[in-house]
Motif scaffolding. Structure first.
Motif, mmCIF file in Angstrom:
data_model
loop_
_atom_site.group_PDB
_atom_site.id
_atom_site.type_symbol
_atom_site.label_atom_id
_atom_site.label_comp_id
_atom_site.label_asym_id
_atom_site.label_seq_id
_atom_site.Cartn_x
_atom_site.Cartn_y
_atom_site.Cartn_z
ATOM 1 N N GLY A 39 -23.876 -34.212 -87.875
ATOM 2 C CA GLY A 39 -23.128 -33.872 -86.663
ATOM 3 C C GLY A 39 -23.749 -34.451 -85.404
ATOM 4 N N LEU A 40 -22.935 -34.471 -84.338
ATOM 5 C CA LEU A 40 -23.366 -35.065 -83.072
ATOM 6 C C LEU A 40 -24.529 -34.272 -82.457
ATOM 7 N N GLY A 41 -24.463 -32.951 -82.563
ATOM 8 C CA GLY A 41 -25.553 -32.123 -82.024
ATOM 9 C C GLY A 41 -26.856 -32.450 -82.741
ATOM 10 N N VAL A 43 -24.288 -41.375 -74.909
ATOM 11 C CA VAL A 43 -23.180 -42.332 -74.866
ATOM 12 C C VAL A 43 -22.659 -42.564 -76.284
ATOM 13 N N LEU A 44 -21.374 -42.320 -76.502
ATOM 14 C CA LEU A 44 -20.765 -42.587 -77.811
ATOM 15 C C LEU A 44 -20.059 -43.932 -77.732
ATOM 16 N N SER A 45 -20.547 -44.901 -78.494
ATOM 17 C CA SER A 45 -20.040 -46.267 -78.289
ATOM 18 C C SER A 45 -18.631 -46.484 -78.838
ATOM 19 N N SER A 74 -8.329 -33.401 -82.022
ATOM 20 C CA SER A 74 -9.293 -34.454 -82.349
ATOM 21 C C SER A 74 -10.503 -34.462 -81.420
ATOM 22 N N TYR A 75 -10.532 -33.547 -80.457
ATOM 23 C CA TYR A 75 -11.556 -33.625 -79.400
ATOM 24 C C TYR A 75 -12.248 -32.285 -79.165
ATOM 25 N N GLY A 76 -13.302 -32.348 -78.349
ATOM 26 C CA GLY A 76 -13.823 -31.147 -77.721
ATOM 27 C C GLY A 76 -12.928 -30.909 -76.519
ATOM 28 N N ILE A 77 -12.414 -29.684 -76.379
ATOM 29 C CA ILE A 77 -11.476 -29.386 -75.288
ATOM 30 C C ILE A 77 -12.095 -28.322 -74.372
ATOM 31 N N VAL A 119 -14.182 -25.759 -76.681
ATOM 32 C CA VAL A 119 -14.042 -25.569 -78.120
ATOM 33 C C VAL A 119 -13.927 -26.944 -78.787
ATOM 34 N N GLU A 120 -14.645 -27.099 -79.888
ATOM 35 C CA GLU A 120 -14.621 -28.375 -80.605
ATOM 36 C C GLU A 120 -13.427 -28.397 -81.564
ATOM 37 N N LYS A 121 -12.617 -29.416 -81.448
ATOM 38 C CA LYS A 121 -11.476 -29.648 -82.327
ATOM 39 C C LYS A 121 -10.654 -28.370 -82.595
ATOM 40 N N PRO A 122 -10.036 -27.833 -81.530
ATOM 41 C CA PRO A 122 -9.225 -26.610 -81.697
ATOM 42 C C PRO A 122 -8.042 -26.843 -82.634
ATOM 43 N N ILE A 142 -14.714 -36.836 -73.422
ATOM 44 C CA ILE A 142 -14.836 -38.218 -73.887
ATOM 45 C C ILE A 142 -16.329 -38.522 -73.991
ATOM 46 N N GLY A 143 -16.690 -39.496 -74.830
ATOM 47 C CA GLY A 143 -18.101 -39.673 -75.196
ATOM 48 C C GLY A 143 -19.095 -40.140 -74.155
ATOM 49 N N ARG A 144 -19.165 -39.457 -73.030
ATOM 50 C CA ARG A 144 -20.193 -39.707 -72.015
ATOM 51 C C ARG A 144 -20.669 -38.352 -71.504
ATOM 52 N N TYR A 145 -21.974 -38.121 -71.543
ATOM 53 C CA TYR A 145 -22.523 -36.837 -71.125
ATOM 54 C C TYR A 145 -23.798 -37.070 -70.325
ATOM 55 N N ILE A 146 -24.015 -36.247 -69.302
ATOM 56 C CA ILE A 146 -25.332 -36.151 -68.688
ATOM 57 C C ILE A 146 -25.797 -34.734 -69.024
ATOM 58 N N LEU A 163 -22.175 -30.881 -80.713
ATOM 59 C CA LEU A 163 -22.703 -30.894 -79.340
ATOM 60 C C LEU A 163 -21.876 -29.971 -78.443
ATOM 61 N N THR A 164 -20.561 -29.936 -78.683
ATOM 62 C CA THR A 164 -19.687 -29.056 -77.889
ATOM 63 C C THR A 164 -20.131 -27.596 -78.023
ATOM 64 N N ASP A 165 -20.485 -27.179 -79.248
ATOM 65 C CA ASP A 165 -20.924 -25.785 -79.447
ATOM 66 C C ASP A 165 -22.235 -25.529 -78.706
ATOM 67 N N THR A 206 -10.121 -46.938 -67.783
ATOM 68 C CA THR A 206 -9.304 -46.906 -68.993
ATOM 69 C C THR A 206 -10.219 -46.720 -70.178
ATOM 70 N N ARG A 207 -9.889 -45.733 -71.004
ATOM 71 C CA ARG A 207 -10.716 -45.474 -72.171
ATOM 72 C C ARG A 207 -9.973 -45.922 -73.428
ATOM 73 N N TYR A 208 -10.687 -46.609 -74.299
ATOM 74 C CA TYR A 208 -10.127 -47.008 -75.580
ATOM 75 C C TYR A 208 -10.865 -46.259 -76.675
HETATM 76 C C1 G1P Z 1 -16.964 -36.391 -80.623
HETATM 77 C C2 G1P Z 1 -17.220 -35.020 -80.018
HETATM 78 C C3 G1P Z 1 -15.956 -34.498 -79.329
HETATM 79 C C4 G1P Z 1 -15.464 -35.514 -78.320
HETATM 80 C C5 G1P Z 1 -15.287 -36.899 -78.978
HETATM 81 C C6 G1P Z 1 -14.980 -37.953 -77.933
HETATM 82 O O1 G1P Z 1 -16.047 -36.240 -81.684
HETATM 83 O O2 G1P Z 1 -17.635 -34.119 -81.032
HETATM 84 O O3 G1P Z 1 -16.225 -33.279 -78.691
HETATM 85 O O4 G1P Z 1 -14.244 -35.063 -77.759
HETATM 86 O O5 G1P Z 1 -16.472 -37.300 -79.668
HETATM 87 O O6 G1P Z 1 -14.714 -39.194 -78.516
HETATM 88 P P1 G1P Z 1 -15.801 -37.371 -82.821
HETATM 89 O O7 G1P Z 1 -14.922 -38.406 -82.196
HETATM 90 O O8 G1P Z 1 -17.148 -37.906 -83.174
HETATM 91 O O9 G1P Z 1 -15.122 -36.659 -83.940
#
Ligand code: G1P
Length: 294
Positions: A110-112, A130-132, A170-173, A195-198, A210-214, A236-238, A257-259
């Motif tokens: 997991g990301l965490g 940073v999530l590439s 599909s996301y952390g919301i 919440v992660e992936k509700p 989106i995959g950028r955090y400080i 990481l969201t938790d 713009t995010r891809y």
């Molecule tokens: C990860 C995070 C998620 C975030 C997403 C952004 O999920 O866990 O909270 O919204 O990146 O891209 P993943 O895409 O790795 O499933």
């Protein structure tokens, strides 16, 4: 004064199953958009945001990433003997600008979990994650936009984007309220919950992380205290939700713009749009696309 953010963590230990068979023997972070690997876009964003210390969390089969950011004597010798100076500076460019170190995530838990692997390298200072897979094209680098918020509030900041309601799972919301910042009320939020992936229909909003955090370094304690969440992984969201009990967290709807380059369609969109923007390719590619009878 808030501590300066000097370090960025790049989780890159995922298996890349969505891009098989391309990723059977090659890390997904090395998939190129036009001619540059995904991870290099992310590293360049970090450099342009003022962060030069790069920690990549890798796993098995990821040595191509290490080679990519390393010196390639043979290649450099060849290019310089053939007087290919432009190519030579492209090849040398990024590695010269960063201090890079690698840490291993033995299992993709997991990301965490990936971020926790960088704990010793980060120490007691704020850092970026940073999530590439998330490629962000913007005038001011997305990470720089988040850093500006961090430098003002001294608290953790996540990048936010509105997504269609059928994609929230599909996301952390986040559940968040707008905050007035620089006289504007529209783009900065104070996070109330996340919440992660509700499950479909249960998301608190359509504001996705989106995959950028400080992150401030207390996040490590939070990661150590949480239980596995969505998908049985340490999320990481938790951990951020745990941190929220004691610390404020901000969210910025960034400009740009995010891809989603971790998804095939998103990857194709990014490839086409990046190619159209290239000075050396854009016009010819545009002409070619016009000939397609769509
Ligand atoms: C990860 C995070 C998620 C975030 C997403 C952004 O999920 O866990 O909270 O919204 O990146 O891209 P993943 O895409 O790795 O499933």
């Amino acid at each position: 004064m808030n501590l300066k953010v000097r370090k960025a963590v790049f989780p890159a230990a995922g298996l890349g199953t969505r891009f098989l068979p391309a990723t059977k023997a090659m890390p997904k972070e090395m998939l190129p958009l036009v001619d540059k690997p995904l991870i290099q876009y992310a590293v360049e964003e970090s450099i342009h945001s003022g962060i030069q210390n790069i920690y990549i969390v890798t796993g098995r089969g990821k040595s191509a990433i290490e080679d990519h950011f390393d010196v390639s004597f043979e290649l450099e010798h060849l290019l310089s003997s053939r007087k290919k100076t432009e190519l030579l500076s492209i090849v040398q460019g990024v590695s010269d600008m960063i201090n890079i170190a690698y840490v291993r995530q033995k299992e993709a838990l997991g990301l965490g979990h990936a971020v926790l692997r960088a704990k010793e390298l980060i120490g007691d200072e704020p850092f970026a994650v940073v999530l590439s897979d998330d490629v962000i094209d913007s005038e001011i680098p997305c990470l720089r936009q988040l850093l500006d918020v961090y430098e003002f509030y001294g608290a953790s900041v996540v990048a936010l984007m509105e997504v269609p309601p059928d994609q929230t799972s599909s996301y952390g919301i986040v559940d968040a309220e707008p905050v007035e910042h620089n006289g504007a009320k529209s783009s900065l939020y104070r996070v109330r919950n996340m919440v992660e992936k509700p499950k479909p229909g249960s998301a608190p909003s359509n504001l996705a992380i989106i995959g950028r955090y400080i992150l401030t370094p207390e996040i490590f304690k939070s990661i150590e205290q949480i239980e596995p969440g969505a998908g049985g992984e340490l999320q990481l969201t938790d951990a951020l939700k745990h941190l929220l009990r004691n610390r404020p967290i901000y969210g910025l709807k960034f400009e740009g713009t995010r891809y989603d380059a971790g998804d095939k369609l998103g990857f194709l969109k990014a490839t086409v749009e990046m190619a159209l923007k290239r000075r050396d390719l854009g016009t010819a590619f545009h002409e070619y696309l016009k000939t397609l009878k769509l």
